[in-house]
Design a protein around this motif. Structure first.
Motif, PDB file in Angstrom:
ATOM      1  N   ARG A 150       0.813  -1.213   0.000  1.00  0.00           N
ATOM      2  CA  ARG A 150       0.000   0.000   0.000  1.00  0.00           C
ATOM      3  C   ARG A 150       0.844   1.260   0.000  1.00  0.00           C
ATOM      4  NH1 ARG A 150      -3.915   0.064   4.026  1.00  0.00           N
ATOM      5  NH2 ARG A 150      -3.113   1.816   5.240  1.00  0.00           N
ATOM      6  N   LEU A 151       0.323   2.278  -0.654  1.00  0.00           N
ATOM      7  CA  LEU A 151       0.858   3.632  -0.612  1.00  0.00           C
ATOM      8  C   LEU A 151      -0.186   4.517   0.057  1.00  0.00           C
ATOM      9  CD1 LEU A 151       2.264   3.911  -4.256  1.00  0.00           C
ATOM     10  CD2 LEU A 151       3.554   3.371  -2.172  1.00  0.00           C
ATOM     11  N   LYS A 198      -9.335  -1.417   6.576  1.00  0.00           N
ATOM     12  CA  LYS A 198      -8.249  -0.598   6.047  1.00  0.00           C
ATOM     13  C   LYS A 198      -7.123  -1.444   5.454  1.00  0.00           C
ATOM     14  CE  LYS A 198      -5.718   0.124  10.421  1.00  0.00           C
ATOM     15  NZ  LYS A 198      -5.318   1.137  11.415  1.00  0.00           N
ATOM     16  N   ALA A 199      -7.116  -2.763   5.733  1.00  0.00           N
ATOM     17  CA  ALA A 199      -6.142  -3.660   5.121  1.00  0.00           C
ATOM     18  C   ALA A 199      -6.669  -4.291   3.832  1.00  0.00           C
ATOM     19  CB  ALA A 199      -5.750  -4.756   6.107  1.00  0.00           C
ATOM     20  N   GLY A 200      -7.891  -3.919   3.427  1.00  0.00           N
ATOM     21  CA  GLY A 200      -8.453  -4.441   2.185  1.00  0.00           C
ATOM     22  C   GLY A 200      -8.977  -5.852   2.287  1.00  0.00           C
ATOM     23  N   ILE A 201      -9.280  -6.336   3.507  1.00  0.00           N
ATOM     24  CA  ILE A 201      -9.830  -7.676   3.698  1.00  0.00           C
ATOM     25  C   ILE A 201     -11.352  -7.572   3.692  1.00  0.00           C
ATOM     26  CG2 ILE A 201      -9.814  -9.730   5.139  1.00  0.00           C
ATOM     27  CD1 ILE A 201      -7.076  -8.921   4.065  1.00  0.00           C
ATOM     28  N   ASP A 202     -11.992  -8.169   2.687  1.00  0.00           N
ATOM     29  CA  ASP A 202     -13.435  -8.031   2.506  1.00  0.00           C
ATOM     30  C   ASP A 202     -14.080  -9.411   2.594  1.00  0.00           C
ATOM     31  OD1 ASP A 202     -15.964  -7.283   1.913  1.00  0.00           O
ATOM     32  OD2 ASP A 202     -15.552  -6.487  -0.071  1.00  0.00           O
ATOM     33  N   TYR A 235      -7.619  -1.900  -3.455  1.00  0.00           N
ATOM     34  CA  TYR A 235      -8.593  -1.306  -2.548  1.00  0.00           C
ATOM     35  C   TYR A 235      -8.170   0.113  -2.212  1.00  0.00           C
ATOM     36  CZ  TYR A 235      -5.133  -2.393   1.085  1.00  0.00           C
ATOM     37  OH  TYR A 235      -3.973  -2.476   1.823  1.00  0.00           O
ATOM     38  N   ILE A 236      -9.128   0.901  -1.768  1.00  0.00           N
ATOM     39  CA  ILE A 236      -8.902   2.276  -1.315  1.00  0.00           C
ATOM     40  C   ILE A 236      -9.582   2.425   0.037  1.00  0.00           C
ATOM     41  CG2 ILE A 236      -9.234   4.731  -1.796  1.00  0.00           C
ATOM     42  CD1 ILE A 236      -9.467   4.001  -4.760  1.00  0.00           C
ATOM     43  N   ALA A 277      -5.841  11.246  10.013  1.00  0.00           N
ATOM     44  CA  ALA A 277      -6.591  10.880   8.816  1.00  0.00           C
ATOM     45  C   ALA A 277      -5.619  10.211   7.857  1.00  0.00           C
ATOM     46  CB  ALA A 277      -7.230  12.105   8.168  1.00  0.00           C
ATOM     47  N   LYS A 278      -6.116   9.229   7.097  1.00  0.00           N
ATOM     48  CA  LYS A 278      -5.235   8.513   6.176  1.00  0.00           C
ATOM     49  C   LYS A 278      -6.018   8.075   4.941  1.00  0.00           C
ATOM     50  CE  LYS A 278      -2.127   5.693   7.747  1.00  0.00           C
ATOM     51  NZ  LYS A 278      -1.449   4.516   8.369  1.00  0.00           N
ATOM     52  N   LEU A 279      -5.414   8.320   3.793  1.00  0.00           N
ATOM     53  CA  LEU A 279      -5.948   7.834   2.522  1.00  0.00           C
ATOM     54  C   LEU A 279      -4.927   6.860   1.947  1.00  0.00           C
ATOM     55  CD1 LEU A 279      -7.973   7.917   0.150  1.00  0.00           C
ATOM     56  CD2 LEU A 279      -6.634   9.833  -0.775  1.00  0.00           C
ATOM     57  N   ALA A 280      -5.331   5.592   1.770  1.00  0.00           N
ATOM     58  CA  ALA A 280      -4.411   4.545   1.320  1.00  0.00           C
ATOM     59  C   ALA A 280      -4.956   3.854   0.077  1.00  0.00           C
ATOM     60  CB  ALA A 280      -4.186   3.518   2.430  1.00  0.00           C
TER      61      ALA A 280
END
Length: 335
Positions: free
Chosen positions: A50-51, A172-176, A290-291, A317-320
């Protein structure tokens, strides 16, 4: 001094009991087995690179009964970075972006969240800052003070009643892996922290003398606190591939406080602390990437006596944007 030592001993004993509760069901495991269970995810499909860009800072304020307020706000709040995430661990490395090169805030700010087992939510933070803008609400000029320092170290622990089946940490780790539209859990726990700030002289600028009494002109402030909290954590499936989350954790605690002035010192008599932590998040998750956008923080407030009030705020706040390292097979979605 004896009261302060006794208070710190109570704080340490309470933290030890929380630590024992966290490890109660795991104390028979070996160290390697424990690390594997807590931190290692053996499914490559749960890993991502992730960035991100983030916005993170601590500010504090002194307010009196006439509603005059001085706020202490750091510069250089933004950062960029990269990281690796899984269902059990998220490691992000950020680099502070110094947009203000004249009045620099020197800082170390680490905040983390972990879920241990099925019922234990733990949040911790370690923050040191030097250099603050001193702002006010009475139309006097703002100043930057490179001599003002702040240190805050603390934790929040929540023991949930039902199991934590899904959390914003996984979002936030993209686990869905949601199999129903709403997840809600809650419980009770404890928190504790140490908080400090100081300046070469008093932290209020000279132009503030007409607006605050003598006891508000603080040269050094030390405090330690421990308390109880309640919490509610929720995750919602939104239309399409969107997911949202909301966590709320109010609490009340007792504090030891010591205020040093330029000409003397005192210990505020009111030990009560009120606090509220919160997190709001939204995520978009598809086959390969993912975002996630997360905004959260905490508000901690206490009385300094002499009609003065002290409050500090933690904000992040964080946008990844994450890229999944596995096969790209899409995880199961609720429909």
């Amino acid at each position: 001094m004896i009261k302060k030592i006794a208070f710190l001993l109570v704080l340490l004993l309470s933290a030890s009991s929380i630590h024992a509760q966290l490890l109660k069901d795991l104390d028979s495991l070996k160290i390697i087995q424990l690390a594997d269970k807590l931190f290692i995810d053996h499914d490559i499909n749960n890993y991502s690179f992730r960035l991100f860009t983030n916005y993170k800072y601590k500010q504090f304020s002194i307010r009196n009964e006439t509603d005059f307020r001085a706020r202490f706000i750091p510069n250089n709040k933004f950062g960029i970075g990269f990281g690796v995430a899984s269902s059990k661990l998220l490691i992000d490395i950020a680099f502070n972006v110094k947009t203000n090169t004249d009045d620099i805030t020197h800082r170390f700010d680490m905040q983390g969240t972990s879920i241990i087992g099925k019922k234990n939510y733990v949040n911790f933070y370690v923050q040191t800052y030097r250099g603050f803008n001193v702002k006010n609400n009475f139309d006097e000029p703002f100043v930057f003070r490179d001599d003002i320092r702040s240190v805050t170290v603390g934790f929040n622990y929540l023991r949930t009643i039902p199991d934590i089946e899904f959390s914003y940490s996984m979002l936030k780790a993209g686990i869905d892996k949601l199999d129903r539209p709403v997840y809600i859990t809650g419980g009770f726990g404890a928190f504790g922290f140490y908080d400090y700030f100081s300046g070469r002289g008093n932290v209020l600028s000279d132009i503030s003398e007409d607006y605050f009494n003598e006891q508000a002109h603080v040269k050094r402030y030390n405090s330690s606190a421990i308390g109880v909290l309640g919490g509610l954590m929720s995750v919602f499936r939104l239309p399409g591939d969107f997911t949202a989350s909301c966590n709320i954790m109010p609490g009340i605690g007792l504090m030891y406080k010591h205020v040093m002035l330029e000409y003397g010192d005192y210990k505020p008599s009111n030990p009560v602390l009120l606090k509220l932590d919160y997190t709001f998040a939204v995520g978009y998750n598809v086959q390969r990437y993912y975002i996630s956008l997360i905004y959260g923080g905490g508000v901690y407030s206490t009385d300094l006596d002499f009609d003065n009030n002290y409050r500090f705020n933690l904000t992040k706040a964080k946008l990844a944007i994450g890229y999944k390292l596995g096969s790209g097979k899409k995880t199961y979605h609720y429909r």
